[in-house]
Write an enzyme that holds these catalytic residues in place. Structure first.
Site, PDB file in Angstrom:
ATOM      1  N   ASP A 294       0.868  -1.176   0.000  1.00 36.60           N
ATOM      2  CA  ASP A 294       0.000   0.000   0.000  1.00 36.60           C
ATOM      3  C   ASP A 294       0.910   1.234   0.000  1.00 36.60           C
ATOM      4  O   ASP A 294       2.141   1.120   0.066  1.00 36.60           O
ATOM      5  CB  ASP A 294      -0.964  -0.020   1.196  1.00 36.60           C
ATOM      6  CG  ASP A 294      -2.190   0.861   0.922  1.00 36.60           C
ATOM      7  OD1 ASP A 294      -2.148   1.684  -0.018  1.00 36.60           O
ATOM      8  OD2 ASP A 294      -3.204   0.738   1.643  1.00 36.60           O
TER       9      ASP A 294
HETATM   10  C1  BGC Z   1      -5.005   3.269   0.198  1.00 38.11           C
HETATM   11  C2  BGC Z   1      -5.202   2.278  -0.924  1.00 38.11           C
HETATM   12  C3  BGC Z   1      -5.004   2.940  -2.251  1.00 38.11           C
HETATM   13  C4  BGC Z   1      -3.635   3.572  -2.284  1.00 38.11           C
HETATM   14  C5  BGC Z   1      -3.298   4.230  -3.594  1.00 38.11           C
HETATM   15  C6  BGC Z   1      -3.731   4.052   0.045  1.00 38.11           C
HETATM   16  O1  BGC Z   1      -3.652   5.077   0.953  1.00 38.11           O
HETATM   17  O2  BGC Z   1      -5.022   2.590   1.422  1.00 38.11           O
HETATM   18  O3  BGC Z   1      -6.481   1.704  -0.834  1.00 38.11           O
HETATM   19  O4  BGC Z   1      -5.188   2.027  -3.288  1.00 38.11           O
HETATM   20  O5  BGC Z   1      -3.565   4.547  -1.268  1.00 38.11           O
HETATM   21  O6  BGC Z   1      -3.994   5.381  -3.787  1.00 38.11           O
END
Ligand code: BGC
Length: 769
Positions: A294
């Protein structure tokens, strides 16, 4: 050998072979394709330097959407140097082409980039938030929504979407409950699979298909106290029985990638958790795709206390992480770790291979520009057909929580309506959380939708009535983007007075209230999950008039609604319905569509009951009625939810017969059939979600009081009856026992069929091994 063949067996043999042929052909074809891919990638990797390999593991943000607190700089240079494997947060054919050309033409080995984005409930045409899609209980609609999202996303150059989010959530304080499918592991798995199919289509090589990314692996929804990014602590039994099934279902549907979660799993951050990413995901479940971290979750492993960036990057690579999102831990440390013997060449190669395989499966080596087609960008985005699909999905997602005296549907002509509330004449909050490509200016407000249906035939007296919130601190936090929540020029008192004036002139009040866009989603946990006070004050002033109030409730999570349930005549829960919000709401309010949504999350009476979910274990001292002392209950509130899982009303009503079983004593792999007759007893045609639950009251471990096992959504004309039959096999009785063995245990089972988890007909069976 020859002598064993006679004419007859050969004839049998050829019949059997014919039957198997398509299957064995498919297997053989898959093996050939895999062999071709392996050969291609091995050939390519032979030419790659260590730096180029590490570059493939680096995912950066293109900056068109801010989804975390740090960003990447110098992307063009990074691409040209071969130091970037993929970009997310960048879309539009011009933007994507520029970067893809830099990679394909400007680097030594011409390796294409992969382009990702958070396409969560539609790309440009926005569908209901995922929690709302789940309350449709219509897997075909959900798959279609994902497919339309993929079509629009690919029309803007994208190959990869960070969806589905399949995290089970039992805590409505957690803002990201809005992004999932609720609290049930089996149903969550069904929705996950439908979304994967919708995104990836029949082949990821298709021009309108994207690769899905299942997130957040794993257990992200178990955050303590519902506080975003918080610790998760869970038994293996809970993991296997309740939280892991949807990830596994998404994998079995063919999902090409997984995203690791921010939290720890059994004490080890998911992003560097070998048990999770290798032993479970790859060895036990057989996942063949790649895992991305993530947003900076790799760097955050240091905050979790596992060491500096070099140490945690090495740990994560060894654990099975293949791609690092934003934080550049892999990019900046892996070579050094290789030189120091902290990681091996084979480990880097494995991660690189998996990323390259994803690009291969997407057909990017055949045509790196396959989704970069300005013509499609012009013609396939926000089409009438896409908007219509979004409207229909939204209508199906609404859950009618209350409808006293059949006040809904409203009449399409005659009389007058006071339309009040900060979400009534509001386009901005129609789309909900995670709408990077969504343009709120193009959404339909509730007032517009109502006017489309009733024109001048009903007098609409509008007043905003209240701000979303008057609380300055809350407002500041909600306004992470400019102008999301604003204060009216009028004082709160004057606004309420206007709403009361509008109501006095009207026969009925429609109050459009609840949560604004930024109140749910990532980093949007709330400790108080009621409608904000400013709006409650308006509702309370209106209630004094004694006129019927219909609440149209916007919400990204279950809310606590005891006052509203006691004082409103009707409550229509619409979540955040998307681009076509106003039209969909009006269609339902005026009876063009009869609501059929059912809750996939339990609505508590009070935040103090959380976590509250239907498939809980029994206690040793369960409480139902009678004296409360020394029983499991509260001094100040009932144990029951306000609205249970599976609940949702219709403008008509459905009657259920008792259950008829084909047998009450079964053995081994026999099939049980359970049938009910459902009757539409009211004046409207309508759809009903007939739900099957099973309890397993005596087993080697304590089992949930009931578990959803199947459902059917049926359509009945007024007065019509239908028989609904469920086929039940021992497969559906299986669970993970204390040894984490997945099996069923002989004994008594209670089959329950009904209109919600709290309203079923029951029948007992004995099932021997
Ligand atoms: C979120 C994810 C997301 C990623 C990219 C993160 O902060 O938890 O769900 O896909 O950012 O934007």
């Amino acid at each position: 050998m020859k002598k064993y063949f006679t004419t007859k067996p050969v004839a049998y043999l050829s019949a059997a072979m014919l039957l198997c042929l398509p299957f064995s052909n498919a297997v053989a074809q898959k093996q050939t394709e895999t062999a071709k891919m392996n050969a291609f990638i091995s050939g390519l990797m032979k030419k790659m330097t260590v730096d180029e390999k590490i570059g493939q593991l680096n995912l950066v943000t293109g900056g068109m959407a801010i989804t975390g607190s740090v960003t990447n700089n110098g992307i063009s240079d990074g691409v040209k140097k071969g130091a970037i494997g993929g970009i997310f947060g960048l879309y539009g054919t011009d933007n994507v082409r520029k970067m893809q050309e830099a990679a394909v033409k400007g680097t030594r080995l011409h390796i294409p980039l992969i382009f990702g984005l958070d396409v969560i409930h539609g790309h440009r045409t926005i569908f209901p938030i995922p929690l709302g899609m789940s309350t449709t209980w219509d897997l075909a609609l959900i798959e279609q929504a994902a497919h339309i999202a993929a079509k629009e996303a690919t029309a803007e150059g994208l190959n990869w979407v960070f969806s589905p989010m399949v995290d089970i959530a039992r805590d409505a304080r957690w803002g990201r409950i809005s992004e999932g499918s609720g609290e049930d592991p089996w149903y969550g798995g069904k929705v996950a699979a439908a979304m994967v199919k919708g995104y990836q289509g029949t082949s990821m090589k298709n021009a309108d298909a994207v690769m899905a990314c299942v997130k957040h692996f794993a257990l992200y929804g178990g955050a303590e106290a519902g506080r975003e990014y918080n610790t998760v602590d869970m038994s293996r039994l809970s993991m296997y029985n309740y939280y892991l099934p949807p990830y596994k279902a998404a994998l079995e549907a063919g999902a090409g990638s997984f995203m690791s979660s921010f939290n720890v799993v059994d004490g080890v951050p998911a992003t560097a958790n070998k048990w999770l990413l290798t032993d479970l995901l790859r060895k036990q479940w057989g996942f063949k795709g790649f895992v991305v971290s993530d947003y900076t979750s790799l760097n955050e492993v240091s905050n979790h206390g596992l060491g500096d960036l070099q140490t945690v990057s090495a740990l994560a690579l060894k654990a099975g992480l293949d791609m690092d999102m934003v934080g550049e831990g892999f990019l900046t440390t892996l070579k050094k770790s290789l030189q120091q013997g902290k990681v091996t060449q084979a480990e880097i190669d494995m991660a690189c291979r998996r990323v390259l395989e994803a690009k291969y499966k997407l057909g990017l080596f055949d045509n790196p520009y396959k989704s970069i087609d300005p013509q499609r960008e012009k013609t396939e985005i926000m089409t009438e057909a896409n908007r219509k699909a979004a409207r229909i999905t939204a209508e199906h997602s609404f859950v009618l929580l209350k409808n006293a005296n059949q006040i809904l549907p409203l009449k399409k002509s005659g009389g007058s309506i006071a339309l009040v509330g900060p979400l009534a004449d509001n386009k901005r909050d129609m789309l909900g959380t995670w709408v990077i490509g969504g343009e709120w200016e193009k959404s339909v407000s509730v007032i517009e939708g109502i006017k489309h249906i009733v024109g001048d035939n009903v007098k609409i007296n509008y007043a905003r009535g209240s701000n979303i919130t008057d609380d300055a601190t809350f407002m500041k936090r909600l306004n992470f983007g400019p102008g999301m929540v604003w204060l009216d020029k009028q004082s709160p008192e004057d606004m309420i007075e206007d709403a009361v004036k509008a109501a006095k002139k009207s026969d009925i009040i429609v109050a459009v209230v609840g949560e604004s866009q930024s109140m749910s989603g990532e980093s949007s946990s709330r400790s108080d999950i009621s409608i904000p006070e400013s709006q409650q004050l308006m509702l309370k002033a209106l209630a004094k008039l004694g006129k019927p109030i219909v609440i149209v409730l916007f919400n990204g999570r279950p809310l606590t609604l005891t006052w509203e349930n006691d004082n409103a005549a009707a409550i229509l829960n619409v979540w955040a319905p998307g681009t076509e919000a106003g039209n969909a709401i009006a269609e339902v309010l005026f009876g063009n569509y009869n609501p059929s949504g059912k809750l996939t999350t339990t609505f508590p009476r009070s935040v103090g009951q959380i976590p509250l979910y239907y498939n809980h274990l029994n206690t040793g001292r369960p409480y139902s009625t009678g004296p409360t002392k020394f029983k499991s209950n509260y001094l100040d509130i009932s144990n029951d939810p306000l609205y249970p899982f599976g609940y949702g009303l219709s403008y008509t009503s459905f009657g259920y017969s008792n259950i008829t079983l084909n047998k009450t004593k079964l053995k081994g792999n026999e099939t049980l059939t359970a049938t009910v007759t459902v009757t539409n007893k009211g004046p409207y045609a309508g759809e009903e979600v007939v739900q099957l639950y099973i309890s397993d009251p005596a087993a080697s471990i304590s089992r949930p009081v009931k578990e959803l096992k199947d459902f059917q959504k049926i359509n009945l004309q007024a007065g019509e009856q239908k028989q609904v039959t469920f086929k039940i096999t021992p497969q559906q009785l299986k669970f993970y026992n204390s040894q984490l063995k997945y099996d069923w245990e002989a004994g008594e089972f209670i089959v329950q069929i009904g209109t919600s988890s709290a309203d079923t007909k029951n029948a007992k069976v004995q099932w021997a091994k």
